[in-house]
Enzyme design. Structure first.
Site, PDB file in Angstrom:
ATOM      1  N   LYS A  23       0.589  -1.083   0.286  1.00 34.75           N
ATOM      2  CA  LYS A  23       0.133  -0.090  -0.043  1.00 34.75           C
ATOM      3  C   LYS A  23       1.293   1.835   0.175  1.00 34.75           C
ATOM      4  O   LYS A  23       2.287   1.237   0.457  1.00 34.75           O
ATOM      5  CB  LYS A  23      -0.605   0.171   1.459  1.00 34.75           C
ATOM      6  N   THR A  34      -7.439   9.409   8.775  1.00 35.56           N
ATOM      7  CA  THR A  34      -7.493   8.646   7.982  1.00 35.56           C
ATOM      8  C   THR A  34      -6.544   7.018   9.184  1.00 35.56           C
ATOM      9  O   THR A  34      -6.420   5.702   8.900  1.00 35.56           O
ATOM     10  CB  THR A  34      -6.108   7.663   7.041  1.00 35.56           C
ATOM     11  N   GLY A  78      -7.086   3.571  10.739  1.00 36.64           N
ATOM     12  CA  GLY A  78      -8.481   2.492  10.217  1.00 36.64           C
ATOM     13  C   GLY A  78      -8.116   2.385   8.819  1.00 36.64           C
ATOM     14  O   GLY A  78      -8.849   1.276   8.446  1.00 36.64           O
ATOM     15  N   THR A  79      -7.522   2.798   8.447  1.00 34.80           N
ATOM     16  CA  THR A  79      -7.614   3.216   6.832  1.00 34.80           C
ATOM     17  C   THR A  79      -7.246   1.763   6.201  1.00 34.80           C
ATOM     18  O   THR A  79      -7.674   0.525   5.482  1.00 34.80           O
ATOM     19  CB  THR A  79      -6.267   3.974   5.933  1.00 34.80           C
ATOM     20  N   GLY A  80      -5.927   0.591   6.765  1.00 38.67           N
ATOM     21  CA  GLY A  80      -5.872  -0.409   6.358  1.00 38.67           C
ATOM     22  C   GLY A  80      -6.155  -1.579   6.827  1.00 38.67           C
ATOM     23  O   GLY A  80      -6.164  -2.742   6.246  1.00 38.67           O
ATOM     24  N   CYS A  81      -6.858  -1.424   8.153  1.00 43.64           N
ATOM     25  CA  CYS A  81      -8.062  -2.944   8.520  1.00 43.64           C
ATOM     26  C   CYS A  81      -8.969  -2.552   6.835  1.00 43.64           C
ATOM     27  O   CYS A  81      -9.030  -3.687   6.984  1.00 43.64           O
ATOM     28  CB  CYS A  81      -8.035  -2.236  10.378  1.00 43.64           C
TER      29      CYS A  81
END
Ligand SMILES: Nc1ncnc2c1ncn2[C@@H]1O[C@H](COP(=O)(O)OP(=O)(O)O)[C@@H](O)[C@H]1O
Ligand SMILES: Cc1ncc(COP(=O)(O)OP(=O)(O)O)c(N)n1
Length: 268
Positions: free
Chosen positions: A174, A206, A208-211
């Site tokens: 990412k 942003t 929690g974007t990865g989760c």
């Protein structure tokens, strides 16, 4: 039958990341969400205030309860915290012969709190990456896992190839932590590299974007979609969730898990 997705991850009391983000995302993408909680965090938009890992027995019991009854079509792992937990989770995956495993190698929260002990990195590489259908590191996580510095897009491709060599069948690296205006996430499947681009929104919301992104990949795979299709949908899901942010809390606010579906329905 409806797609079934399981998240094995930590609880975020603030609702923006972890189990809560995953279940919201599963629901929005029309799959049945289930959870095995690895740790409780006391967390809000300002940071992580406490981390309380569960025993491996409690974690395995949750996974077994699901595996022996409801069954799963895809699994996401998030915050696993320790080498013992990683090993126990990996053994469950092998026992149930689960294959659609999406590993989000969560290490550090946005505020800087550690969500994975240093000594657990080796366990992640040794036990879990070889079981991963997809691994979704951000740039700092990919640097730790590959032991290389990542600056350019070429570096990202090289890191993705190294992660593939560690056993992950697909690598999604990412680009959120890069500095380009047009964000680039890359997908490497062992042969081809694909690029997924999106406009960077200037926002502090942003959390929690990865989760959320990895949960959207998991949901799509639970519905039987290909990895490439799942990543494309996840990219649209997270782009909408970041663009239509909710402006909650005083720090890094959560993303908007409703935004993608509202756009699909033609709303705003
Ligand atoms: N400011 C932003 N604007 C638009 N998309 C973003 C932004 N920040 C991150 N993303 C996207 O969100 C997803 C998660 O990215 P990233 O921030 O790198 O992961 P993590 O949350 O694990 O650190 C990726 O698809 C990335 O491209
Ligand atoms: C319980 C829990 N799990 C994972 C994270 C990290 O989530 P991520 O999506 O990487 O978002 P940020 O923390 O970077 O905002 C978390 N914070 N809590």
């Amino acid at each position: 039958m409806i797609g079934r997705a399981l998240t094995i991850a930590g609880s975020d009391s603030g609702g923006g990341a972890g189990i809560q983000a995953d279940i919201k995302t599963f629901q929005e993408l029309d799959v049945f969400g289930m959870s095995a909680i690895t740790a409780i965090t006391a967390q809000n938009t300002l940071g992580v205030h406490g981390v309380y890992p569960l025993s491996t027995e409690a974690i395995v019991e949750q996974i077994e309860a699901i595996g022996t009854d409801l069954g799963v079509d895809a699994i996401k792992t998030g915050m696993l915290f320790s080498a013992d937990i990683i090993q126990a989770v990996s053994e469950c995956i092998i026992k149930f012969k689960w294959e659609n495993i999406i590993v989000d190698p969560v290490m550090i929260a946005k505020g800087g709190a550690s969500l994975l002990q240093d000594e657990a990195v080796q366990a992640l590489k040794e036990y879990l990456l070889p079981l991963a259908m997809v691994v979704t590191p951000n740039i700092p996580e990919a640097e730790v896992l590959t032991d290389m510095s990542i600056h350019s897009i070429d570096d990202r491709v090289e890191a993705a190839k190294r992660l593939h060599q560690l056993g992950a069948k697909h690598v999604v690296l990412k680009g959120g932590h890069g500095n380009e205006e047009e964000l680039v996430d890359i997908l490497y499947d062992g042969v081809n590299v694909s690029f997924f681009k999106g406009q960077r929104k200037s926002t502090k919301n942003t959390h929690g974007t990865g989760c959320t992104f990895a949960a959207a990949i998991t949901a799509e795979m639970a519905k039987g979609q290909s990895v490439k299709h799942a990543v494309q949908t996840a990219k649209s899901f997270i782009q909408a969730a970041i663009e239509d942010d909710l402006k909650l809390g005083n720090g890094h606010g959560p993303t908007n898990h409703w935004a993608y579906q509202r756009r699909q329905r033609g709303g705003n």
